[in-house]
Design an enzyme around this catalytic site. Structure first.
Site, PDB file in Angstrom:
ATOM      1  CE  LYS A 106      -3.640 -21.241  -4.652  1.00 21.97           C
ATOM      2  NZ  LYS A 106      -2.623 -22.101  -4.035  1.00 21.97           N
ATOM      3  N   GLY A 220       3.976 -16.215   8.463  1.00 19.55           N
ATOM      4  CA  GLY A 220       2.647 -16.822   8.619  1.00 19.55           C
ATOM      5  C   GLY A 220       2.811 -18.308   8.845  1.00 19.55           C
TER       6      GLY A 220
HETATM    7  P1  NAD Z   1      -0.075 -16.684   5.708  1.00 21.76           P
HETATM    8  O1  NAD Z   1      -1.213 -15.802   5.328  1.00 21.76           O
HETATM    9  O2  NAD Z   1      -0.200 -17.585   6.875  1.00 21.76           O
HETATM   10  O3  NAD Z   1       1.261 -15.807   5.952  1.00 21.76           O
HETATM   11  C1  NAD Z   1       1.731 -14.857   5.054  1.00 21.76           C
HETATM   12  C2  NAD Z   1       2.824 -14.069   5.751  1.00 21.76           C
HETATM   13  O4  NAD Z   1       3.381 -13.158   4.806  1.00 21.76           O
HETATM   14  C3  NAD Z   1       2.339 -13.222   6.930  1.00 21.76           C
HETATM   15  O5  NAD Z   1       3.303 -13.254   7.938  1.00 21.76           O
HETATM   16  C4  NAD Z   1       2.264 -11.811   6.351  1.00 21.76           C
HETATM   17  O6  NAD Z   1       2.445 -10.811   7.319  1.00 21.76           O
HETATM   18  C5  NAD Z   1       3.437 -11.861   5.395  1.00 21.76           C
HETATM   19  N1  NAD Z   1       3.376 -10.831   4.358  1.00 21.76           N
HETATM   20  C6  NAD Z   1       2.302 -10.364   3.707  1.00 21.76           C
HETATM   21  N2  NAD Z   1       2.688  -9.378   2.876  1.00 21.76           N
HETATM   22  C7  NAD Z   1       4.022  -9.274   3.013  1.00 21.76           C
HETATM   23  C8  NAD Z   1       4.995  -8.438   2.425  1.00 21.76           C
HETATM   24  N3  NAD Z   1       4.669  -7.522   1.534  1.00 21.76           N
HETATM   25  N4  NAD Z   1       6.281  -8.625   2.788  1.00 21.76           N
HETATM   26  C9  NAD Z   1       6.620  -9.560   3.702  1.00 21.76           C
HETATM   27  N5  NAD Z   1       5.737 -10.356   4.301  1.00 21.76           N
HETATM   28  C10 NAD Z   1       4.465 -10.201   3.951  1.00 21.76           C
HETATM   29  O7  NAD Z   1       0.265 -17.484   4.383  1.00 21.76           O
HETATM   30  P2  NAD Z   1       1.050 -18.871   4.249  1.00 21.76           P
HETATM   31  O8  NAD Z   1       0.062 -19.963   4.239  1.00 21.76           O
HETATM   32  O9  NAD Z   1       2.192 -18.890   5.197  1.00 21.76           O
HETATM   33  O10 NAD Z   1       1.587 -18.732   2.749  1.00 21.76           O
HETATM   34  C11 NAD Z   1       2.742 -17.966   2.448  1.00 21.76           C
HETATM   35  C12 NAD Z   1       3.188 -18.323   1.039  1.00 21.76           C
HETATM   36  O11 NAD Z   1       3.432 -19.723   0.987  1.00 21.76           O
HETATM   37  C13 NAD Z   1       2.165 -18.033  -0.053  1.00 21.76           C
HETATM   38  O12 NAD Z   1       2.850 -17.687  -1.245  1.00 21.76           O
HETATM   39  C14 NAD Z   1       1.469 -19.367  -0.239  1.00 21.76           C
HETATM   40  O13 NAD Z   1       0.868 -19.497  -1.516  1.00 21.76           O
HETATM   41  C15 NAD Z   1       2.654 -20.291  -0.051  1.00 21.76           C
HETATM   42  N6  NAD Z   1       2.266 -21.659   0.307  1.00 21.76           N
HETATM   43  C16 NAD Z   1       1.699 -21.921   1.527  1.00 21.76           C
HETATM   44  C17 NAD Z   1       1.320 -23.213   1.830  1.00 21.76           C
HETATM   45  C18 NAD Z   1       0.717 -23.574   3.164  1.00 21.76           C
HETATM   46  O14 NAD Z   1       0.446 -24.751   3.384  1.00 21.76           O
HETATM   47  N7  NAD Z   1       0.551 -22.644   4.067  1.00 21.76           N
HETATM   48  C19 NAD Z   1       1.505 -24.243   0.878  1.00 21.76           C
HETATM   49  C20 NAD Z   1       2.097 -23.936  -0.343  1.00 21.76           C
HETATM   50  C21 NAD Z   1       2.472 -22.633  -0.604  1.00 21.76           C
END
Ligand code: NAD
Length: 430
Positions: A106, A220
């Site tokens: 990471k 997100g």
């Molecule tokens: P993103 O940046 O697109 O979205 C994050 C979302 O979380 C946003 O809507 C933001 O407003 C919200 N957020 C931020 N702080 C917050 C809080 N305190 N309370 C509630 N909501 C809050 O990120 P993403 O890609 O959707 O990733 C979200 C999670 O999923 C992360 O933990 C990431 O590691 C995990 N993840 C994502 C992927 C992927 O392919 N996108 C893959 C594996 C894991």
């Protein structure tokens, strides 16, 4: 109760509990107790006002026992070494759970990217790649997006890497734009993978998805797509939130409409509120309530999907969670202490290392396409993703039933065993 305070301590507590279950030798444990390599550099770039900015940056290469290191890059003000180490360890476990030929890594820059202009973001991303270029590559360490990084940033990173190294290397990074070596299906892969697992879980637990009430924290990439999958499957999405807060409607919300408002206003509450001022009449008319992120976790629902930050369900609120199933789309949303409380309550937790593995699985397809110089069709991506996710679910469920374990314990058993098997045949341990 001893509270584990850092993300790395929390991730390692799941891994170390597995060492005991699998009766690993001290040497095998040593290998998996610390990252193989930590790159810790100061990123320097010019702000638009001509001043130099310096920020801490990391790349943690946890394990390459099963293949090249693999993992995303996070831009966030909390992305410190402990957080990046934890996420790298979880990546090594995740790639092993879905049995794709990668290790775990990471990266992160400790920055609030919302305070940077597009030009500053590009200069910072390119500077980061120059610092780590000699330690990454298609056969060494394959990068990807994570929180606050996106296909455009992946494109800048690939371009910088190819310039610095003088090579053509589309497979050094995944999550690229479709016009520059990306894969069809990558944008929805994490949510689709999670949804495929839910469909299987519903089958074996005799649950009708049409009767499921869902709460999604985080709207997100992962959370919004997941809410739409559930909505389209006939489930009622009763609560949704983002960093500004959430909304709740016991009759069900329309995620497609909320997505439109989020794009327009920047918030899932945007349909009803401007900042902290909300239109109470409209809320009443729609039988909708404004809720906090903390309230969302304790809302009356069947399925809770944390899809934002880590460590949101802890020993403080686990007893108040009403959902019977938790699907961890976020990484590390449930603390080890909370995990025990939920297990006692009989809550089924589909752990992050399985639940959100659809993203890294399609990243693997993108890497394979980059190396072969071809482009898979969307249906091939979907088909292969389904095959891998369903196999992983079956492996985890079989292990859980055979040894009377939770899905998390079973997933960690399978992953750590696969990593140790690779270390053994490579002669790293006997
Ligand atoms: P993103 O940046 O697109 O979205 C994050 C979302 O979380 C946003 O809507 C933001 O407003 C919200 N957020 C931020 N702080 C917050 C809080 N305190 N309370 C509630 N909501 C809050 O990120 P993403 O890609 O959707 O990733 C979200 C999670 O999923 C992360 O933990 C990431 O590691 C995990 N993840 C994502 C992927 C992927 O392919 N996108 C893959 C594996 C894991």
């Amino acid at each position: 109760m001893l509270i584990l305070s850092t993300p790395y301590e929390r991730a390692m507590s799941f891994i170390q509990a597995t060492f005991d279950r699998l009766k690993l030798t001290p040497k095998e444990r040593d290998f998996l107790n610390t990252p193989q390599r930590i790159l810790n550099h100061t990123v320097q770039f010019k702000r638009d006002n001509g001043k130099e900015m310096e920020l801490p940056s990391y790349r943690v290469q946890f394990s390459n026992a099963r293949g090249p290191y693999k993992g995303g890059i996070r831009y966030h003000q909390t992305a410190d070494l402990e957080e990046v180490k934890a996420l790298a360890a979880l990546m090594a476990v995740k790639t092993a759970v879905v049995n794709i030929p990668f290790g775990g890594a990471k990266g992160g820059i400790q920055v609030n990217p919302k305070e940077l202009s597009r030009g500053e973001l590009e200069r910072m991303s390119r500077a980061y790649i120059r610092l780590i270029a000699d330690s990454i590559g298609p056969d060494t360490d394959v990068l990807a997006p994570d929180i606050n990084t996106n296909p455009q940033i992946m494109a800048w990173m690939r371009d910088e890497y190819e310039k610095v190294k003088g090579v053509y290397a589309p497979a050094m990074i995944t999550g690229k734009p479709l016009s520059y070596g990306g894969s069809l299906g990558r944008d929805r892969a994490t949510a689709r993978g999670g949804f495929l697992l839910l469909e299987e879980l519903a089958k074996v637990e005799a649950i009708d998805l049409n009767e499921v009430r869902v709460a999604v924290q985080g709207f997100g990439n992962a959370g919004s797509e997941m809410a739409m999958f559930m909505h389209n499957a006939g489930a009622q999405v009763v609560a949704i939130s983002d960093s500004h807060g959430g909304i709740y409607c016991k009759n069900g919300l329309d995620p497609i409409r909320i997505h439109k408002y989020k794009l327009k206003t920047g918030s899932v509450q945007g349909q009803y509120c401007e900042g902290s001022v909300c239109d109470l009449e409209r809320l009443k008319l729609d039988e909708t309530e404004v809720i906090s992120n903390e309230e969302l976790l304790e809302i009356d629902c069947d399925l809770l999907i944390p899809a934002a930050l880590d460590n949101v369900i802890t020993e403080k609120n686990a007893k108040d969670v009403k959902a019977k199933i938790i699907l961890e789309l976020a990484n590390g949303p449930v603390s080890p202490e909370a995990d025990k409380i939920l297990e006692k309550k009989g809550v089924i937790v589909v752990p992050d290392v399985l639940a959100n593995a659809g993203g890294v699985t399609v990243s693997y397809f993108e890497w394979a396409q980059g190396r072969a110089g071809n482009q898979w069709t969307a249906s091939r991506v979907d088909q292969e993703l389904k095959r891998i996710m369903l196999q992983a679910f079956d492996d985890v469920r079989t292990e859980a039933k055979r040894k009377d374990l939770s899905y998390r314990e079973a997933a960690f058993n399978i992953a750590i065993q696969r990593i140790v098997d690779a270390m053994r045949v490579r002669g790293w341990v006997n």
